[in-house]
Design an enzyme around this catalytic site. Sequence first.
Site, PDB file in Angstrom:
ATOM      1  N   SER A 120     -13.304  15.254  -6.485  1.00 21.57           N
ATOM      2  CA  SER A 120     -13.849  15.292  -5.210  1.00 21.57           C
ATOM      3  C   SER A 120     -12.949  13.938  -4.635  1.00 21.57           C
ATOM      4  CB  SER A 120     -15.038  15.577  -5.004  1.00 21.57           C
ATOM      5  OG  SER A 120     -15.692  14.281  -5.888  1.00 21.57           O
ATOM      6  N   GLY A 143     -13.955  12.485  -1.090  1.00 19.00           N
ATOM      7  CA  GLY A 143     -14.641  12.216  -0.159  1.00 19.00           C
ATOM      8  C   GLY A 143     -13.992  12.896   1.002  1.00 19.00           C
ATOM      9  N   ALA A 144     -13.896  12.187   2.193  1.00 24.11           N
ATOM     10  CA  ALA A 144     -13.467  12.991   3.711  1.00 24.11           C
ATOM     11  C   ALA A 144     -11.829  13.746   3.221  1.00 24.11           C
ATOM     12  CB  ALA A 144     -13.414  12.309   4.662  1.00 24.11           C
ATOM     13  N   GLU A 145     -11.316  13.039   2.265  1.00 22.15           N
ATOM     14  CA  GLU A 145      -9.724  13.651   2.113  1.00 22.15           C
ATOM     15  C   GLU A 145      -9.729  15.036   1.515  1.00 22.15           C
ATOM     16  OE1 GLU A 145      -6.755  11.384  -0.073  1.00 22.15           O
ATOM     17  OE2 GLU A 145      -7.687   9.656   0.526  1.00 22.15           O
ATOM     18  N   GLY A 146     -11.042  15.557   0.682  1.00 29.64           N
ATOM     19  CA  GLY A 146     -11.015  16.849   0.225  1.00 29.64           C
ATOM     20  C   GLY A 146     -11.189  16.889  -1.237  1.00 29.64           C
ATOM     21  N   GLY A 175     -20.901  15.951  -3.157  1.00 32.48           N
ATOM     22  CA  GLY A 175     -20.595  16.278  -4.636  1.00 32.48           C
ATOM     23  C   GLY A 175     -21.373  17.271  -5.118  1.00 32.48           C
ATOM     24  N   ASP A 176     -22.545  17.339  -5.245  1.00 32.09           N
ATOM     25  CA  ASP A 176     -23.591  18.317  -5.892  1.00 32.09           C
ATOM     26  C   ASP A 176     -23.240  19.563  -5.227  1.00 32.09           C
ATOM     27  OD1 ASP A 176     -24.367  16.106  -7.368  1.00 32.09           O
ATOM     28  OD2 ASP A 176     -25.903  15.803  -5.736  1.00 32.09           O
TER      29      ASP A 176
HETATM   30  N1  LIG Z   1     -16.740  12.634   5.458  1.00 32.57           N
HETATM   31  C1  LIG Z   1     -16.581  13.870   4.921  1.00 32.57           C
HETATM   32  N2  LIG Z   1     -16.224  14.884   5.776  1.00 32.57           N
HETATM   33  C2  LIG Z   1     -16.104  16.320   5.312  1.00 32.57           C
HETATM   34  N3  LIG Z   1     -16.458  16.389   3.948  1.00 32.57           N
HETATM   35  C3  LIG Z   1     -16.792  15.392   3.039  1.00 32.57           C
HETATM   36  C4  LIG Z   1     -16.845  14.048   3.620  1.00 32.57           C
HETATM   37  N4  LIG Z   1     -17.373  13.365   2.615  1.00 32.57           N
HETATM   38  C5  LIG Z   1     -17.333  14.198   1.337  1.00 32.57           C
HETATM   39  N5  LIG Z   1     -17.125  15.558   1.876  1.00 32.57           N
HETATM   40  C6  LIG Z   1     -16.883  16.683   1.025  1.00 32.57           C
HETATM   41  O1  LIG Z   1     -18.010  16.505  -0.108  1.00 32.57           O
HETATM   42  C7  LIG Z   1     -17.198  16.352  -1.217  1.00 32.57           C
HETATM   43  C8  LIG Z   1     -17.898  15.392  -2.352  1.00 32.57           C
HETATM   44  O2  LIG Z   1     -17.855  14.255  -1.855  1.00 32.57           O
HETATM   45  P1  LIG Z   1     -17.722  12.985  -2.646  1.00 32.57           P
HETATM   46  O3  LIG Z   1     -15.977  13.005  -3.158  1.00 32.57           O
HETATM   47  O4  LIG Z   1     -18.163  11.782  -1.874  1.00 32.57           O
HETATM   48  O5  LIG Z   1     -18.424  13.328  -4.011  1.00 32.57           O
HETATM   49  P2  LIG Z   1     -19.136  12.539  -4.800  1.00 32.57           P
HETATM   50  O6  LIG Z   1     -18.821  11.077  -4.899  1.00 32.57           O
HETATM   51  O7  LIG Z   1     -19.573  13.169  -6.148  1.00 32.57           O
HETATM   52  O8  LIG Z   1     -20.820  12.425  -4.103  1.00 32.57           O
HETATM   53  P3  LIG Z   1     -22.144  12.518  -4.482  1.00 32.57           P
HETATM   54  O9  LIG Z   1     -22.247  11.940  -5.990  1.00 32.57           O
HETATM   55  O10 LIG Z   1     -22.955  11.711  -3.690  1.00 32.57           O
HETATM   56  O11 LIG Z   1     -22.766  13.845  -4.406  1.00 32.57           O
HETATM   57  C9  LIG Z   1     -15.714  16.113  -0.815  1.00 32.57           C
HETATM   58  O12 LIG Z   1     -14.805  16.332  -1.806  1.00 32.57           O
HETATM   59  C10 LIG Z   1     -15.539  16.644   0.407  1.00 32.57           C
HETATM   60  O13 LIG Z   1     -15.034  18.046   0.162  1.00 32.57           O
HETATM   61  O1  LIG Z   2     -27.337   7.536 -10.625  1.00 31.14           O
HETATM   62  P1  LIG Z   2     -26.732   8.993 -10.779  1.00 31.14           P
HETATM   63  O2  LIG Z   2     -27.243   9.869 -11.787  1.00 31.14           O
HETATM   64  O3  LIG Z   2     -25.271   8.969 -11.162  1.00 31.14           O
HETATM   65  O4  LIG Z   2     -26.845   9.657  -9.176  1.00 31.14           O
HETATM   66  C1  LIG Z   2     -27.979   9.811  -8.812  1.00 31.14           C
HETATM   67  C2  LIG Z   2     -27.920  10.221  -7.378  1.00 31.14           C
HETATM   68  O5  LIG Z   2     -27.141   9.233  -6.662  1.00 31.14           O
HETATM   69  O6  LIG Z   2     -27.047  11.338  -7.371  1.00 31.14           O
HETATM   70  C3  LIG Z   2     -27.394  12.236  -6.243  1.00 31.14           C
HETATM   71  C4  LIG Z   2     -26.435  12.461  -5.329  1.00 31.14           C
HETATM   72  O7  LIG Z   2     -25.294  13.051  -6.074  1.00 31.14           O
HETATM   73  C5  LIG Z   2     -28.698  11.689  -5.791  1.00 31.14           C
HETATM   74  O8  LIG Z   2     -29.632  12.620  -5.257  1.00 31.14           O
HETATM   75  C6  LIG Z   2     -29.164  10.639  -6.717  1.00 31.14           C
HETATM   76  O9  LIG Z   2     -29.894   9.750  -6.393  1.00 31.14           O
END
Ligand SMILES: Nc1ncnc2c1ncn2[C@@H]1O[C@H](COP(=O)(O)OP(=O)(O)OP(=O)(O)O)[C@@H](O)[C@H]1O
Ligand SMILES: O=P(O)(O)OC[C@@]1(O)O[C@H](CO)[C@@H](O)[C@@H]1O
Length: 320
Positions: A222, A224-227, A253-254
């Site tokens: 993942s 972020g906004a890039e996809g 991400g979840d």
């Molecule tokens: N600004 C955004 N606009 C549209 N989609 C988004 C945006 N930010 C995140 N996403 C979507 O959500 C997915 C997961 O985001 P990200 O890569 O931030 O995951 P992460 O870091 O695992 O997040 P988290 O740990 O907080 O759940 C991205 O791959 C994208 O598809």
């Molecule tokens: O500290 P970890 O376990 O890596 O991440 C925990 C966490 O950031 O992940 C979830 C979002 O993905 C939040 O609900 C929670 O606070």
Amino acid sequence: MARILTLTLNPALDLAIRLGTIRLGEVNRTESTRLDAAGKGINVARVLAGLGHDVTVSGLLGADNETAFVRTFAACGLRDAFIRVPGETRINAKLSEPDGRVTDLNGPGPLIPAHALDALTERLGSLLPGLDAVVISGSLPPNVPPAKLADLVRMARERQVPVWLDTSGAALVSGLAARPTAAKPNETELAEWAGRPLDTPEARLQAARRLNAEGVDEVLVSVGAEGVLWAWRGNALMAVPPRVQVASTVGAGDTLLAGTLHGVLSGWPRERSLRFATALAAESVRHVGVGDPSAVDFELLQQQTSIRSLPVDPHTGEKR
Ligand SMILES: Nc1ncnc2c1ncn2[C@@H]1O[C@H](COP(=O)(O)OP(=O)(O)OP(=O)(O)O)[C@@H](O)[C@H]1O
Ligand SMILES: O=P(O)(O)OC[C@@]1(O)O[C@H](CO)[C@@H](O)[C@@H]1O
């Protein structure tokens, strides 16, 4: 409907704080605050239960502040198989500023007694029969060794239950070495595993393919906004989400992992699963919490999600 277990070894109460631009070292007045039972595996479970699956949640939960969790499990129809540990589950602060920037302040979590880890292993053993998938998500409390995560992955794989892994740092390195079926690192987490920055699509694809070659069949990166990049057996898809107004990216991400797993367990083609999951993750960032497939414009979000195939890996030469 599939039977799914999510394991969260270090859940959290998420304190979501909305405020104007942060002024460090000063008094900041917030616009709103809310506290939710969360942690990666619990977030994943909420999405999957909302999509109609039979979901059990387990892991390690502080006995002293479990009320919000127990209420959430009941409200979301999640079976509670958490091992209770002495002390409190951590509180993670999530600061959302008007420009969409989110700052996470994640706590370490409580110290876990050895007997609780043994109880968790035993619990997993008793829950595995009949499961369609296990999701292991999030960080480890401070005194839980990364090798423990690898043991849990192996236990499930030895019983032919697919394991989807989403963690970070040393736990990710250890967990990946145990060859889960699928992994969902974000760009930073994958770069940490790869030991080099992955700031181009090519570098990310190369790292994802290396993971495939090391025995992780499905790799979702993942960005972020890039996809999202999804790599498997020499093939890869790239999804780009629609532009949305960002309120909180926590749990995106979840939502992505849960949406993809839903598609896979429903037997959908990969393109359809990825489109669904990417749109659902985009839906989630518009508000605090996980994605909601019953949002009025969810169909439109799916249509506005673009999916394309990336070149076949010349080394494996496999065709899709
Ligand atoms: N600004 C955004 N606009 C549209 N989609 C988004 C945006 N930010 C995140 N996403 C979507 O959500 C997915 C997961 O985001 P990200 O890569 O931030 O995951 P992460 O870091 O695992 O997040 P988290 O740990 O907080 O759940 C991205 O791959 C994208 O598809
Ligand atoms: O500290 P970890 O376990 O890596 O991440 C925990 C966490 O950031 O992940 C979830 C979002 O993905 C939040 O609900 C929670 O606070």
